[in-house]
Design a protein around this motif. Structure first.
Motif, PDB file in Angstrom:
ATOM      1  N   UNK A 118       0.800  -1.227   0.000  1.00 17.75           N
ATOM      2  CA  UNK A 118       0.000   0.000   0.000  1.00 17.75           C
ATOM      3  C   UNK A 118       0.832   1.276   0.000  1.00 17.75           C
ATOM      4  N   UNK A 119       2.110   1.169  -0.277  1.00 22.76           N
ATOM      5  CA  UNK A 119       2.955   2.355  -0.402  1.00 22.76           C
ATOM      6  C   UNK A 119       2.884   2.836  -1.854  1.00 22.76           C
ATOM      7  N   UNK A 120       2.597   4.124  -2.013  1.00 20.73           N
ATOM      8  CA  UNK A 120       2.488   4.715  -3.345  1.00 20.73           C
ATOM      9  C   UNK A 120       3.463   5.885  -3.471  1.00 20.73           C
ATOM     10  N   UNK A 121       3.390   6.563  -4.587  1.00 22.57           N
ATOM     11  CA  UNK A 121       4.224   7.745  -4.831  1.00 22.57           C
ATOM     12  C   UNK A 121       4.111   8.737  -3.674  1.00 22.57           C
ATOM     13  N   UNK A 122       2.876   8.974  -3.243  1.00 18.15           N
ATOM     14  CA  UNK A 122       2.612   9.932  -2.173  1.00 18.15           C
ATOM     15  C   UNK A 122       3.443   9.634  -0.921  1.00 18.15           C
ATOM     16  N   UNK A 123       3.516   8.381  -0.534  1.00 21.61           N
ATOM     17  CA  UNK A 123       4.288   8.008   0.646  1.00 21.61           C
ATOM     18  C   UNK A 123       5.778   8.182   0.436  1.00 21.61           C
ATOM     19  N   UNK A 124       6.254   7.824  -0.745  1.00 19.48           N
ATOM     20  CA  UNK A 124       7.688   7.930  -1.022  1.00 19.48           C
ATOM     21  C   UNK A 124       8.157   9.378  -1.077  1.00 19.48           C
ATOM     22  N   UNK A 125       7.305  10.278  -1.552  1.00 19.81           N
ATOM     23  CA  UNK A 125       7.678  11.699  -1.562  1.00 19.81           C
ATOM     24  C   UNK A 125       7.978  12.192  -0.153  1.00 19.81           C
ATOM     25  N   UNK A 126       7.295  11.647   0.835  1.00 15.18           N
ATOM     26  CA  UNK A 126       7.484  12.064   2.235  1.00 15.18           C
ATOM     27  C   UNK A 126       8.889  11.748   2.743  1.00 15.18           C
ATOM     28  N   UNK A 127       9.544  10.774   2.128  1.00 16.13           N
ATOM     29  CA  UNK A 127      10.892  10.399   2.563  1.00 16.13           C
ATOM     30  C   UNK A 127      11.910  11.497   2.310  1.00 16.13           C
ATOM     31  N   UNK A 128      11.576  12.456   1.477  1.00 17.09           N
ATOM     32  CA  UNK A 128      12.468  13.575   1.196  1.00 17.09           C
ATOM     33  C   UNK A 128      12.779  14.415   2.419  1.00 17.09           C
ATOM     34  N   UNK A 129      12.036  14.248   3.493  1.00 21.22           N
ATOM     35  CA  UNK A 129      12.276  15.004   4.726  1.00 21.22           C
ATOM     36  C   UNK A 129      13.229  14.282   5.679  1.00 21.22           C
ATOM     37  N   UNK A 130      13.648  13.078   5.315  1.00 23.41           N
ATOM     38  CA  UNK A 130      14.593  12.327   6.157  1.00 23.41           C
ATOM     39  C   UNK A 130      16.009  12.796   5.815  1.00 23.41           C
ATOM     40  N   UNK A 131      16.383  13.912   6.373  1.00 28.28           N
ATOM     41  CA  UNK A 131      17.586  14.639   5.963  1.00 28.28           C
ATOM     42  C   UNK A 131      18.901  13.885   6.095  1.00 28.28           C
ATOM     43  N   UNK A 132      18.978  12.858   6.914  1.00 30.30           N
ATOM     44  CA  UNK A 132      20.223  12.096   7.065  1.00 30.30           C
ATOM     45  C   UNK A 132      20.237  10.793   6.281  1.00 30.30           C
ATOM     46  N   UNK A 133      19.199  10.547   5.507  1.00 31.20           N
ATOM     47  CA  UNK A 133      19.098   9.300   4.745  1.00 31.20           C
ATOM     48  C   UNK A 133      20.164   9.259   3.652  1.00 31.20           C
ATOM     49  N   UNK A 134      20.974   8.210   3.669  1.00 28.70           N
ATOM     50  CA  UNK A 134      22.070   8.062   2.695  1.00 28.70           C
ATOM     51  C   UNK A 134      21.745   7.012   1.631  1.00 28.70           C
ATOM     52  N   UNK A 135      21.090   5.914   2.061  1.00 29.76           N
ATOM     53  CA  UNK A 135      20.750   4.861   1.101  1.00 29.76           C
ATOM     54  C   UNK A 135      19.278   4.494   1.247  1.00 29.76           C
ATOM     55  N   UNK A 136      18.657   4.268   0.097  1.00 29.20           N
ATOM     56  CA  UNK A 136      17.251   3.904   0.044  1.00 29.20           C
ATOM     57  C   UNK A 136      17.093   2.777  -0.959  1.00 29.20           C
ATOM     58  N   UNK A 137      16.562   1.656  -0.506  1.00 27.04           N
ATOM     59  CA  UNK A 137      16.320   0.520  -1.390  1.00 27.04           C
ATOM     60  C   UNK A 137      14.810   0.334  -1.515  1.00 27.04           C
ATOM     61  N   UNK A 138      14.330   0.371  -2.753  1.00 33.80           N
ATOM     62  CA  UNK A 138      12.910   0.218  -3.037  1.00 33.80           C
ATOM     63  C   UNK A 138      12.733  -0.938  -4.010  1.00 33.80           C
ATOM     64  N   UNK A 139      11.735  -1.764  -3.719  1.00 38.04           N
ATOM     65  CA  UNK A 139      11.519  -2.932  -4.577  1.00 38.04           C
ATOM     66  C   UNK A 139      10.076  -3.402  -4.443  1.00 38.04           C
ATOM     67  N   UNK A 140       9.503  -3.824  -5.558  1.00 33.13           N
ATOM     68  CA  UNK A 140       8.189  -4.456  -5.552  1.00 33.13           C
ATOM     69  C   UNK A 140       7.064  -3.560  -5.084  1.00 33.13           C
ATOM     70  N   UNK A 141       7.163  -2.269  -5.338  1.00 33.14           N
ATOM     71  CA  UNK A 141       6.111  -1.328  -4.933  1.00 33.14           C
ATOM     72  C   UNK A 141       5.184  -1.119  -6.130  1.00 33.14           C
ATOM     73  N   UNK A 142       4.259  -2.032  -6.295  1.00 35.51           N
ATOM     74  CA  UNK A 142       3.464  -2.110  -7.518  1.00 35.51           C
ATOM     75  C   UNK A 142       2.497  -0.953  -7.729  1.00 35.51           C
ATOM     76  N   UNK A 143       2.190  -0.188  -6.687  1.00 38.20           N
ATOM     77  CA  UNK A 143       1.261   0.928  -6.853  1.00 38.20           C
ATOM     78  C   UNK A 143       1.960   2.278  -6.997  1.00 38.20           C
ATOM     79  N   UNK A 144       3.258   2.267  -7.144  1.00 40.82           N
ATOM     80  CA  UNK A 144       3.974   3.496  -7.463  1.00 40.82           C
ATOM     81  C   UNK A 144       3.803   3.722  -8.955  1.00 40.82           C
ATOM     82  N   UNK A 145       3.195   4.849  -9.299  1.00 40.78           N
ATOM     83  CA  UNK A 145       2.857   5.121 -10.694  1.00 40.78           C
ATOM     84  C   UNK A 145       3.965   5.808 -11.480  1.00 40.78           C
ATOM     85  N   UNK A 146       4.774   6.631 -10.789  1.00 40.52           N
ATOM     86  CA  UNK A 146       5.785   7.396 -11.505  1.00 40.52           C
ATOM     87  C   UNK A 146       7.138   7.327 -10.783  1.00 40.52           C
ATOM     88  N   UNK A 147       7.810   6.181 -10.889  1.00 43.22           N
ATOM     89  CA  UNK A 147       9.088   6.034 -10.179  1.00 43.22           C
ATOM     90  C   UNK A 147      10.144   7.051 -10.600  1.00 43.22           C
TER      91      UNK A 147
END
Length: 193
Positions: A145-174
């Motif tokens: 149930x994670x979509x584009x909307x949820x992933x955009x929110x990760x932009x506020x995690x200012x110390x995030x260095x690595x992000x692994x995304x896989x199998x997110x079938x409801x993301x429309x615009x990766x």
């Protein structure tokens, strides 16, 4: 005639309600297991209370200065002293955003892996902000149930260095999600499979 119509609507309504109740029972149980106990946090501290929540719901924790994940809730309860969570691994775990306030005050969590967690949704992504000062590595894999909307929110995690995304079938615009995350987090490495 009016009685037939009303009875038909009532029966239809009861059928829908019965279906809803079957689904909502499990939903409510999940919500109960994820509800935050402020008393418990005050009693044992944020890291211990958070670890209890995670283990009760099928996730694992790794303490700072430990090489192994703690997987047994019973061992957790017997541990004494000050421990700080460094890493969280949730594979097929029943955690949901309702419990994410447990992350508040856990200032040493550097890594979170959310893998095949059916209750992780866009709201959970926004509630990862509790970890914005410490989180450097995040994996979100096969969370349906994670979509584009949820992933955009990760932009506020200012110390995030690595992000692994896989199998997110409801993301429309990766492509746009990556672009936006790179804009807000220029040093991030994104692996998207």
């Amino acid at each position: 005639m009016i009685n037939k119509i009303l009875n038909g609507r009532l029966i239809s309504s009861l059928r829908k309600e019965n279906k809803f109740q079957q689904r909502s029972l499990f939903y409510w149980l999940t919500k109960i297991f994820n509800s935050v106990s402020e008393e418990r946090i005050k009693e044992v501290g944020p890291d211990q209370a958070c670890a209890e929540w995670l283990l009760k719901n099928g996730a694992y924790v790794k303490w700072k200065n430990s090489s192994n994940y703690l997987k047994d809730y019973n061992v957790l309860i017997t541990q004494k002293g000050s421990n700080y969570i460094q890493s969280v691994e949730a594979v097929n775990a029943g955690i949901t955003y309702v419990g994410f306030p447990y992350f508040e005050g856990c200032n040493h969590i550097e890594e979170v892996k959310l893998i095949r967690c059916r209750y992780i949704c866009n709201i959970a992504m926004s509630k990862l902000l509790y970890l914005k000062n410490s989180l450097t590595h995040l994996e979100v894999i096969d969370c349906p149930t994670v979509t584009d909307e949820g992933l955009y929110k990760l932009g506020k995690l200012e110390n995030l260095k690595t992000l692994k995304l896989e199998g997110l079938r409801y993301v429309e615009n990766p492509t746009d999600v990556k672009k936006q995350l790179k804009h807000h987090l220029p040093n991030i490495q994104i692996e998207w499979i």
